[in-house]
Design an enzyme around this catalytic site. Sequence first.
Site, PDB file in Angstrom:
ATOM      1  CG  HIS A 284     -34.715  58.327 -25.303  1.00  0.00           C
ATOM      2  ND1 HIS A 284     -35.795  58.035 -24.494  1.00  0.00           N
ATOM      3  CD2 HIS A 284     -34.652  59.681 -25.354  1.00  0.00           C
ATOM      4  CE1 HIS A 284     -36.359  59.153 -24.087  1.00  0.00           C
ATOM      5  NE2 HIS A 284     -35.683  60.167 -24.587  1.00  0.00           N
TER       6      HIS A 284
ATOM      7  CD  GLN B 211     -36.922  61.293 -20.426  1.00  0.00           C
ATOM      8  OE1 GLN B 211     -37.236  61.053 -21.589  1.00  0.00           O
ATOM      9  NE2 GLN B 211     -37.806  61.706 -19.497  1.00  0.00           N
TER      10      GLN B 211
ATOM     11  NE  ARG C 291     -40.185  57.415 -17.259  1.00  0.00           N
ATOM     12  CZ  ARG C 291     -40.847  56.535 -18.000  1.00  0.00           C
ATOM     13  NH1 ARG C 291     -40.658  55.240 -17.825  1.00  0.00           N
ATOM     14  NH2 ARG C 291     -41.710  56.944 -18.918  1.00  0.00           N
TER      15      ARG C 291
ATOM     16  CG  HIS D 234     -32.584  64.045 -21.965  1.00  0.00           C
ATOM     17  ND1 HIS D 234     -32.238  62.883 -22.620  1.00  0.00           N
ATOM     18  CD2 HIS D 234     -33.929  64.162 -22.121  1.00  0.00           C
ATOM     19  CE1 HIS D 234     -33.310  62.322 -23.148  1.00  0.00           C
ATOM     20  NE2 HIS D 234     -34.357  63.078 -22.851  1.00  0.00           N
TER      21      HIS D 234
END
Length: 383
Positions: free
Chosen positions: A101, A99, A276, A257
Amino acid sequence: MSTPGVLIGAVQPYAWGSREVLPRIMGVPPTGEAQAELWLGAHPRAPSMLRRDGVDRPLSEVIAQDPEAELGAETARLFRGELPFLLKILAVDQPLSLQTHPTRQQAQAGYDSEEDQGIPVDADHRSYRDRNHKPELICALEPFTALCGFRSPDSAAALFDSLEVAALAPATGCLQAGEIAPALRCLLERSPQAGADIAHQVVAACAQPGPFPDERQWAVRIGERHPGDIGVAVALMLNLVRLNPGQALFLEAGNLHVYLHGVAVEIMANSDNVLRGGLTVKHVDVPAVLEVVNCRPIDVPVQSPDGPCFSFQAPAPDFGLARVELDGARRFLPTGPEIVLCTSGRASVAGHEITGGGAVWVPAGTGEYDVVGTALLFRAATG
């Protein structure tokens, strides 16, 4: 004036969580189900309950009623009347998803796009739950292992080459040319069947002795949990990082990560935007991952405390985190709203007794407050 009160966190029962760790920390019997995260904050999905004057109310509701009293005028103005951070305890028993962000600008664009498409904000196939960015900082309570940030192209190419999987050759060639983004795209954009074939071959190769033994071992474990998922090959492009208790790392937006195993305190911007790329049964959005991921190779900067009261470096205005080894009494002066979390031992915080998993909400304007006891505490605040 608003006064401090005890916070009661919300447990998230995600499948990757431990069945034992959070109950052990909180001193309660296990439920038999996985308990992955304890949330402390005002996120609308699971706000903590604030116990003040014998009455329990959602922290989000308390803040919304009087943002300036709870957050302070400056924080209320900067973050539009919302608490800008979310504090958690993570109990990772199985690897999480691959994933990343978004930045705030990316989150705003992605959220608006999905709104225009009419995708409900709580839909399983939704990627952007809000318009906020999600940098995060994680501090180990017990040994914690993660894959995060891209290793150097040379190192990733050597790892791939050592597996002797012919189907990895195109990605390996990109890495040998110093190009991470094309290598990532080459793996993630394959057809499901081609990706599954590569994943099976990679896991089989990693089960054999060879260079990069730790990375191979984790690839086998990931592959057993997510058979046929091309994310296992992508994960091998990331740095393997081990944190000892007390050590921490900061992950900026765009950092790809996978948290692998361990127990930690995590603080992040108040967002639920998770993009994801694989290794999950949840929604995978490869185009969104490729749009926001930062493919610059990094040497992951691990921060180590050098005293009983240590503030970690977190270059984000939304949050800051300090780790406090308490043995006796201390006095703190908050500069804004704080959440003080106890992860072990016992302490009195601003007159409120807490033990493992317990927390106290300290509103802005409280002034100096005393902390007494023997405990490991974390002070979460704005940055």
